[in-house]
Scaffold this active site. Structure first.
Site, short mmCIF file in Angstrom:
data_model
loop_
_atom_site.label_atom_id
_atom_site.label_comp_id
_atom_site.label_asym_id
_atom_site.label_seq_id
_atom_site.Cartn_x
_atom_site.Cartn_y
_atom_site.Cartn_z
N ARG A 1 0.81 -1.24 0.00
CA ARG A 1 0.00 0.00 0.00
C ARG A 1 0.84 1.28 0.00
O ARG A 1 0.38 2.34 0.39
CB ARG A 1 -0.97 0.03 1.17
CG ARG A 1 -1.92 -1.17 1.18
CD ARG A 1 -3.12 -0.91 2.06
NE ARG A 1 -3.96 -2.10 2.09
CZ ARG A 1 -3.86 -3.06 3.00
NH1 ARG A 1 -2.96 -2.96 3.96
NH2 ARG A 1 -4.66 -4.10 2.96
N LYS B 1 2.59 11.39 -11.26
CA LYS B 1 1.71 10.54 -12.07
C LYS B 1 2.46 9.25 -12.36
O LYS B 1 3.58 9.28 -12.86
CB LYS B 1 1.36 11.22 -13.39
CG LYS B 1 0.24 12.23 -13.28
CD LYS B 1 -0.21 12.66 -14.67
CE LYS B 1 -1.33 13.67 -14.58
NZ LYS B 1 -1.70 14.18 -15.92
N GLU C 1 8.62 18.24 -24.94
CA GLU C 1 7.94 18.54 -23.66
C GLU C 1 8.47 19.84 -23.07
O GLU C 1 7.76 20.56 -22.37
CB GLU C 1 8.11 17.38 -22.67
CG GLU C 1 7.47 16.06 -23.10
CD GLU C 1 5.97 15.93 -22.78
OE1 GLU C 1 5.33 16.94 -22.46
OE2 GLU C 1 5.47 14.79 -22.87
N LYS D 1 6.52 23.06 -13.94
CA LYS D 1 5.79 21.83 -13.58
C LYS D 1 5.51 21.80 -12.07
O LYS D 1 4.40 21.49 -11.64
CB LYS D 1 6.58 20.59 -14.00
CG LYS D 1 5.93 19.30 -13.55
CD LYS D 1 5.53 18.38 -14.65
CE LYS D 1 4.58 17.31 -14.15
NZ LYS D 1 4.59 16.11 -14.93
N GLU E 1 -5.09 16.90 -10.76
CA GLU E 1 -5.66 17.32 -12.04
C GLU E 1 -7.18 17.52 -11.99
O GLU E 1 -7.93 17.04 -12.84
CB GLU E 1 -5.30 16.32 -13.15
CG GLU E 1 -5.37 16.96 -14.54
CD GLU E 1 -4.78 16.10 -15.63
OE1 GLU E 1 -3.59 15.76 -15.53
OE2 GLU E 1 -5.50 15.79 -16.59
N ARG F 1 -4.00 21.60 -13.80
CA ARG F 1 -2.94 20.67 -14.20
C ARG F 1 -3.15 20.12 -15.61
O ARG F 1 -2.20 19.75 -16.29
CB ARG F 1 -2.80 19.52 -13.19
CG ARG F 1 -1.66 18.58 -13.56
CD ARG F 1 -1.28 17.61 -12.46
NE ARG F 1 -0.21 16.74 -12.90
CZ ARG F 1 0.51 15.96 -12.12
NH1 ARG F 1 0.27 15.94 -10.82
NH2 ARG F 1 1.46 15.20 -12.61
N ASN G 1 -1.17 18.87 -20.43
CA ASN G 1 -1.47 17.86 -21.46
C ASN G 1 -1.66 18.48 -22.83
O ASN G 1 -2.28 17.86 -23.71
CB ASN G 1 -2.73 17.08 -21.07
CG ASN G 1 -2.51 16.26 -19.82
OD1 ASN G 1 -1.46 15.67 -19.65
ND2 ASN G 1 -3.49 16.25 -18.94
N HIS H 1 -1.50 16.26 -25.89
CA HIS H 1 -1.48 14.85 -25.47
C HIS H 1 -2.70 14.06 -25.93
O HIS H 1 -2.61 12.85 -26.13
CB HIS H 1 -1.34 14.76 -23.94
CG HIS H 1 0.05 15.04 -23.44
ND1 HIS H 1 0.71 16.22 -23.72
CD2 HIS H 1 0.92 14.29 -22.71
CE1 HIS H 1 1.92 16.18 -23.15
NE2 HIS H 1 2.06 15.03 -22.53
N HIS I 1 -1.66 10.88 -27.60
CA HIS I 1 -1.98 9.54 -27.08
C HIS I 1 -2.72 8.73 -28.14
O HIS I 1 -2.54 7.50 -28.23
CB HIS I 1 -2.81 9.64 -25.80
CG HIS I 1 -1.99 10.03 -24.59
ND1 HIS I 1 -2.56 10.42 -23.41
CD2 HIS I 1 -0.66 10.09 -24.40
CE1 HIS I 1 -1.60 10.69 -22.53
NE2 HIS I 1 -0.44 10.52 -23.11
N HIS J 1 6.86 8.91 -27.30
CA HIS J 1 5.84 9.75 -26.65
C HIS J 1 6.04 11.23 -27.01
O HIS J 1 5.10 11.93 -27.39
CB HIS J 1 5.92 9.55 -25.13
CG HIS J 1 4.99 10.44 -24.36
ND1 HIS J 1 3.63 10.26 -24.33
CD2 HIS J 1 5.23 11.55 -23.60
CE1 HIS J 1 3.07 11.20 -23.59
NE2 HIS J 1 4.02 12.00 -23.14
#
Ligand code: NAD
Ligand code: GLY
Length: 362
Positions: free
Chosen positions: A119, A141, A183, A225, A235, A239, A243, A246, A250, A263
């Site tokens: 956990r 993330k 990026e 960032k 997010e 935030r 993206n 993205h 993606h 990416h």
């Protein structure tokens, strides 16, 4: 060395940026809280940096090295499971520290493993690609891919420290450097116009890996960032501007098969589409889109969408994006260079026009 701080209260952490940081015998060791360590890397990065990392950890009772196969196609639940198998067999307890040494793939998967193992255990990021140094190692993330969508299975889980040794970039192949620079440019486009202009002026030095210029680009990127993450860790709002490009990107990564487009390459082309859409709304001049396209060409980044993907294919893949809420696609666009916004009113017609123009110019 320059130190930034990600301000998240008692889960806040330092981001160290500098040359030869792995040779510093106290920096990494101070963030390892127990006597057990799991180092996760891959078969490309481990031969280059694993020994240095082990030396920097100092003596520990139990060190497990997990060397993953290299590639986005291995960012899967199956690979994650192999990590759990090893740490269980080696009997790591909840005082263990997971250390990710590699690019965004290793960082994302190791972070997710650290979030899940017992956990949640201590976790440190040592990013070795430019993309991981400016983006994926900071902000918590973590995820693996699902065949139907990028990063769909994961958790927000912050590291306790990020150690960015910019000397590791000297071994990075040019194609990966350019993907990381995409990026970096993103930060200029979304929130810092002077930084974007600076990047346009200094692109030749960045591509030549001039360390002082790279260090400045990394620091400026990470500080943007860190600021955005501190405002909106999970997010819920702002935030999402991180993206930019993205949603399109993606779709390209998933549509082409993970690992075909890098990416950063997919994001670079995705940002071109987002700028086209922003220009078609009259928010930015078409000369800005042309300027951005020129920058991509200088960096050897793709300026065309894949030939086998039409607008319909994009729309189908984009409908699974994590920013879709109740079936409504949310997109990041720019109101002006350095000022991103989130829109939820992009029509299918508008998207098709931009995608069809991009397809016909390919
Ligand atoms: P990557 O991890 O696949 O690394 C790129 C390549 O460079 C790999 O072949 C790797 O082995 C090699 N490499 C790494 N460091 C090297 C070095 N110093 N010298 C030589 N080779 C080296 O790709 P990436 O671009 O670093 O990361 C992309 C991943 O990051 C994607 O999965 C993406 O979804 C994820 N990502 C996550 C976030 C986040 O916020 N968590 C943000 C952006 C991207
Ligand atoms: N890479 C986008 C984010 O961290 O939110």
């Amino acid at each position: 060395m320059h130190t930034l701080h990600v301000d998240l209260g008692d889960r806040g952490y330092p981001v160290y940026i500098g040359r030869d940081l792995l040779a510093d015998m106290s920096l990494l060791a101070q963030h390892v809280t127990g006597s057990q360590v799991v180092i996760v890397s891959n078969e490309t990065v481990a031969p280059l940096y694993l020994e240095k990392v082990k030396a920097a950890l100092g003596p520990r009772k139990l060190v497990t090295e997990i060397i993953l196969p290299d590639g986005e196609q291995y960012k899967t639940l199956e690979t994650l499971s192999t990590i759990f198998d090893r740490v269980m067999v080696d009997k790591h307890d909840r005082t263990t520290t997971f250390v990710a040494v590699g690019g965004g793939v290793v960082g994302d998967i190791t972070g997710f493993a650290a979030a899940c193992y017992q956990r949640g255990v201590n976790f440190i990021q040592i990013p070795t690609t430019l993309l991981a140094q400016v983006d994926s190692s900071v902000g918590g993330k973590t995820a693996v891919n699902h065949p139907l969508g990028k990063n769909m299975i994961g958790a927000f889980y912050q590291p306790r420290a990020v150690l960015i040794d910019i000397s590791t970039l000297q071994t990075l192949p040019p194609r990966e450097l350019s993907a990381g620079l995409a990026e970096v440019i993103k930060y200029g486009l979304i929130s810092d116009e002077p930084f974007y202009r600076w990047l346009q002026q200094h692109m030749a030095q960045l591509l030549a890996k001039e360390e002082a210029i790279l260090a400045e680009a990394i620091e400026r990127s990470c500080s943007i960032k860190a600021r955005v993450v501190a405002l909106d860790e999970r997010e819920g709002g702002i935030r999402a501007i991180l993206n930019l490009g993205h949603t399109f990107g993606h779709a390209i990564e998933t549509g082409q098969g993970y690992g075909q487009w890098l990416h950063g390459e997919a994001v670079a082309t995705g940002m071109l589409l987002a700028l086209e859409l922003s220009a078609s709304r009259g928010w930015i001049a078409t000369s800005e889109v042309d300027g951005y396209r020129d920058l991509l060409l200088r960096m050897n980044l793709p300026v065309h969408i894949p030939q086998d993907m039409d607008a319909e294919a994009f729309l189908a893949l984009m409908s699974r994006d994590k920013k879709v809420i109740d079936g409504q696609l949310r997109l990041v666009l720019v109101k002006s260079i350095g000022d991103a916004c989130i829109v939820d009113d992009a029509t299918e017609r508008e998207l098709c026009d931009v995608l069809q123009r991009a397809a016909s110019s390919a």
